[in-house]
Design a protein around this motif. Sequence first.
Motif, PDB file in Angstrom:
ATOM      1  N   MET A   1       0.822  -1.185   0.000  1.00 21.36           N
ATOM      2  CA  MET A   1       0.000   0.000   0.000  1.00 21.36           C
ATOM      3  C   MET A   1       0.873   1.258   0.000  1.00 21.36           C
ATOM      4  SD  MET A   1      -3.239   0.797   2.312  1.00 21.36           S
ATOM      5  CE  MET A   1      -3.017   2.068   3.496  1.00 21.36           C
ATOM      6  N   LEU A   2       1.961   1.234   0.748  1.00 21.84           N
ATOM      7  CA  LEU A   2       2.864   2.376   0.796  1.00 21.84           C
ATOM      8  C   LEU A   2       3.551   2.589  -0.548  1.00 21.84           C
ATOM      9  CD1 LEU A   2       4.056   4.555   2.604  1.00 21.84           C
ATOM     10  CD2 LEU A   2       5.864   2.957   3.205  1.00 21.84           C
ATOM     11  N   VAL A   3       3.911   1.478  -1.197  1.00 16.27           N
ATOM     12  CA  VAL A   3       4.562   1.574  -2.509  1.00 16.27           C
ATOM     13  C   VAL A   3       3.589   2.137  -3.533  1.00 16.27           C
ATOM     14  CG1 VAL A   3       5.597   0.219  -4.375  1.00 16.27           C
ATOM     15  CG2 VAL A   3       6.182  -0.280  -2.007  1.00 16.27           C
ATOM     16  N   THR A   4       2.340   1.735  -3.464  1.00 10.55           N
ATOM     17  CA  THR A   4       1.336   2.247  -4.392  1.00 10.55           C
ATOM     18  C   THR A   4       1.139   3.750  -4.216  1.00 10.55           C
ATOM     19  OG1 THR A   4       0.195   0.123  -4.276  1.00 10.55           O
ATOM     20  CG2 THR A   4      -1.034   1.964  -5.210  1.00 10.55           C
ATOM     21  N   GLY A   5       1.106   4.206  -2.991  1.00  9.02           N
ATOM     22  CA  GLY A   5       0.988   5.634  -2.730  1.00  9.02           C
ATOM     23  C   GLY A   5       2.203   6.403  -3.222  1.00  9.02           C
ATOM     24  N   PHE A   6       3.398   5.822  -3.027  1.00  9.57           N
ATOM     25  CA  PHE A   6       4.628   6.462  -3.490  1.00  9.57           C
ATOM     26  C   PHE A   6       4.643   6.572  -5.010  1.00  9.57           C
ATOM     27  CE2 PHE A   6       9.148   6.120  -4.744  1.00  9.57           C
ATOM     28  CZ  PHE A   6       9.585   7.324  -4.226  1.00  9.57           C
ATOM     29  N   LEU A   7       4.225   5.500  -5.683  1.00 12.96           N
ATOM     30  CA  LEU A   7       4.187   5.535  -7.145  1.00 12.96           C
ATOM     31  C   LEU A   7       3.125   6.517  -7.646  1.00 12.96           C
ATOM     32  CD1 LEU A   7       4.706   1.767  -8.037  1.00 12.96           C
ATOM     33  CD2 LEU A   7       6.350   3.645  -8.180  1.00 12.96           C
ATOM     34  N   GLY A   8       2.053   6.680  -6.899  1.00 12.57           N
ATOM     35  CA  GLY A   8       1.046   7.669  -7.265  1.00 12.57           C
ATOM     36  C   GLY A   8       1.583   9.084  -7.162  1.00 12.57           C
ATOM     37  N   VAL A   9       2.335   9.351  -6.112  1.00 11.41           N
ATOM     38  CA  VAL A   9       2.949  10.670  -5.944  1.00 11.41           C
ATOM     39  C   VAL A   9       3.978  10.909  -7.045  1.00 11.41           C
ATOM     40  CG1 VAL A   9       4.451  12.044  -4.453  1.00 11.41           C
ATOM     41  CG2 VAL A   9       2.520  10.807  -3.469  1.00 11.41           C
ATOM     42  N   LEU A  10       4.767   9.891  -7.359  1.00 11.93           N
ATOM     43  CA  LEU A  10       5.742  10.029  -8.443  1.00 11.93           C
ATOM     44  C   LEU A  10       5.047  10.278  -9.781  1.00 11.93           C
ATOM     45  CD1 LEU A  10       8.614   7.452  -7.848  1.00 11.93           C
ATOM     46  CD2 LEU A  10       8.681   9.933  -7.731  1.00 11.93           C
ATOM     47  N   GLY A  11       3.902   9.669  -9.980  1.00 12.47           N
ATOM     48  CA  GLY A  11       3.138   9.916 -11.201  1.00 12.47           C
ATOM     49  C   GLY A  11       2.678  11.358 -11.289  1.00 12.47           C
ATOM     50  N   LEU A  12       2.215  11.905 -10.179  1.00  8.61           N
ATOM     51  CA  LEU A  12       1.798  13.314 -10.163  1.00  8.61           C
ATOM     52  C   LEU A  12       2.973  14.254 -10.395  1.00  8.61           C
ATOM     53  CD1 LEU A  12      -0.749  13.332  -7.199  1.00  8.61           C
ATOM     54  CD2 LEU A  12      -1.242  13.450  -9.651  1.00  8.61           C
ATOM     55  N   VAL A  13       4.116  13.942  -9.790  1.00  3.71           N
ATOM     56  CA  VAL A  13       5.314  14.760  -9.999  1.00  3.71           C
ATOM     57  C   VAL A  13       5.747  14.678 -11.461  1.00  3.71           C
ATOM     58  CG1 VAL A  13       7.767  14.958  -9.418  1.00  3.71           C
ATOM     59  CG2 VAL A  13       6.080  14.633  -7.612  1.00  3.71           C
ATOM     60  N   SER A  14       5.669  13.501 -12.036  1.00  4.76           N
ATOM     61  CA  SER A  14       6.033  13.317 -13.436  1.00  4.76           C
ATOM     62  C   SER A  14       5.135  14.148 -14.349  1.00  4.76           C
ATOM     63  CB  SER A  14       5.944  11.835 -13.803  1.00  4.76           C
ATOM     64  OG  SER A  14       6.225  11.643 -15.159  1.00  4.76           O
ATOM     65  N   TRP A  15       3.845  14.152 -14.084  1.00  3.89           N
ATOM     66  CA  TRP A  15       2.917  14.969 -14.874  1.00  3.89           C
ATOM     67  C   TRP A  15       3.193  16.454 -14.694  1.00  3.89           C
ATOM     68  CZ3 TRP A  15      -0.122  14.483 -18.866  1.00  3.89           C
ATOM     69  CH2 TRP A  15      -0.572  13.225 -19.227  1.00  3.89           C
ATOM     70  N   ALA A  16       3.486  16.871 -13.474  1.00  4.27           N
ATOM     71  CA  ALA A  16       3.777  18.282 -13.220  1.00  4.27           C
ATOM     72  C   ALA A  16       5.029  18.725 -13.971  1.00  4.27           C
ATOM     73  CB  ALA A  16       3.930  18.526 -11.718  1.00  4.27           C
ATOM     74  N   LEU A  17       6.056  17.901 -13.970  1.00  5.14           N
ATOM     75  CA  LEU A  17       7.282  18.243 -14.691  1.00  5.14           C
ATOM     76  C   LEU A  17       7.056  18.256 -16.194  1.00  5.14           C
ATOM     77  CD1 LEU A  17       9.941  16.278 -12.633  1.00  5.14           C
ATOM     78  CD2 LEU A  17       9.378  18.712 -12.537  1.00  5.14           C
ATOM     79  N   PHE A  18       6.242  17.344 -16.686  1.00  9.56           N
ATOM     80  CA  PHE A  18       5.900  17.335 -18.113  1.00  9.56           C
ATOM     81  C   PHE A  18       5.153  18.609 -18.493  1.00  9.56           C
ATOM     82  CE2 PHE A  18       2.555  16.323 -21.275  1.00  9.56           C
ATOM     83  CZ  PHE A  18       3.373  16.186 -22.385  1.00  9.56           C
ATOM     84  N   LEU A  19       4.204  19.023 -17.660  1.00  8.96           N
ATOM     85  CA  LEU A  19       3.456  20.252 -17.946  1.00  8.96           C
ATOM     86  C   LEU A  19       4.357  21.483 -17.875  1.00  8.96           C
ATOM     87  CD1 LEU A  19       0.086  19.525 -16.124  1.00  8.96           C
ATOM     88  CD2 LEU A  19       0.562  19.457 -18.578  1.00  8.96           C
ATOM     89  N   LEU A  20       5.327  21.480 -16.973  1.00 11.21           N
ATOM     90  CA  LEU A  20       6.290  22.573 -16.911  1.00 11.21           C
ATOM     91  C   LEU A  20       7.113  22.630 -18.198  1.00 11.21           C
ATOM     92  CD1 LEU A  20       7.636  24.838 -15.213  1.00 11.21           C
ATOM     93  CD2 LEU A  20       9.242  23.101 -14.417  1.00 11.21           C
TER      94      LEU A  20
END
Length: 112
Positions: A1-20
């Motif tokens: 469950m912790l790994v899934t949450g971490f990967l979700g946060v990394l996905g959001l960071v990845s999208w934010a950097l792509f949008l930047l």
Amino acid sequence: MLVTGFLGVLGLVSWALFLLAVFAFVNAAIHREDAYRAADKNTKAFWLIILGISAVVMKIFSILSFLPVIGLIAVIVYMVDVRPKLREVAGKGGPRRRGGSSSDGPYGPFNR
């Protein structure tokens, strides 16, 4: 469950950097070619290629890879160094660019 949450946060960071990166690419495309020469920066084509490749790399590769980090560095250099110079050349540099002094407030000088 912790790994899934971490990967979700990394996905959001990845999208934010792509949008930047996409924002930086669009911003680089908006400025005129002669503004790059006047600001003494590389050409418009150079920055469009670098920022375009950065956006594609950030979208395709995982944030844990080193390629998006290189792309992020290119985007940061554009946003911190090139973009302010282009805005200054274009006349969007703030109150000092319009001929006001550093002691001017929004309605005129503070030292009357």
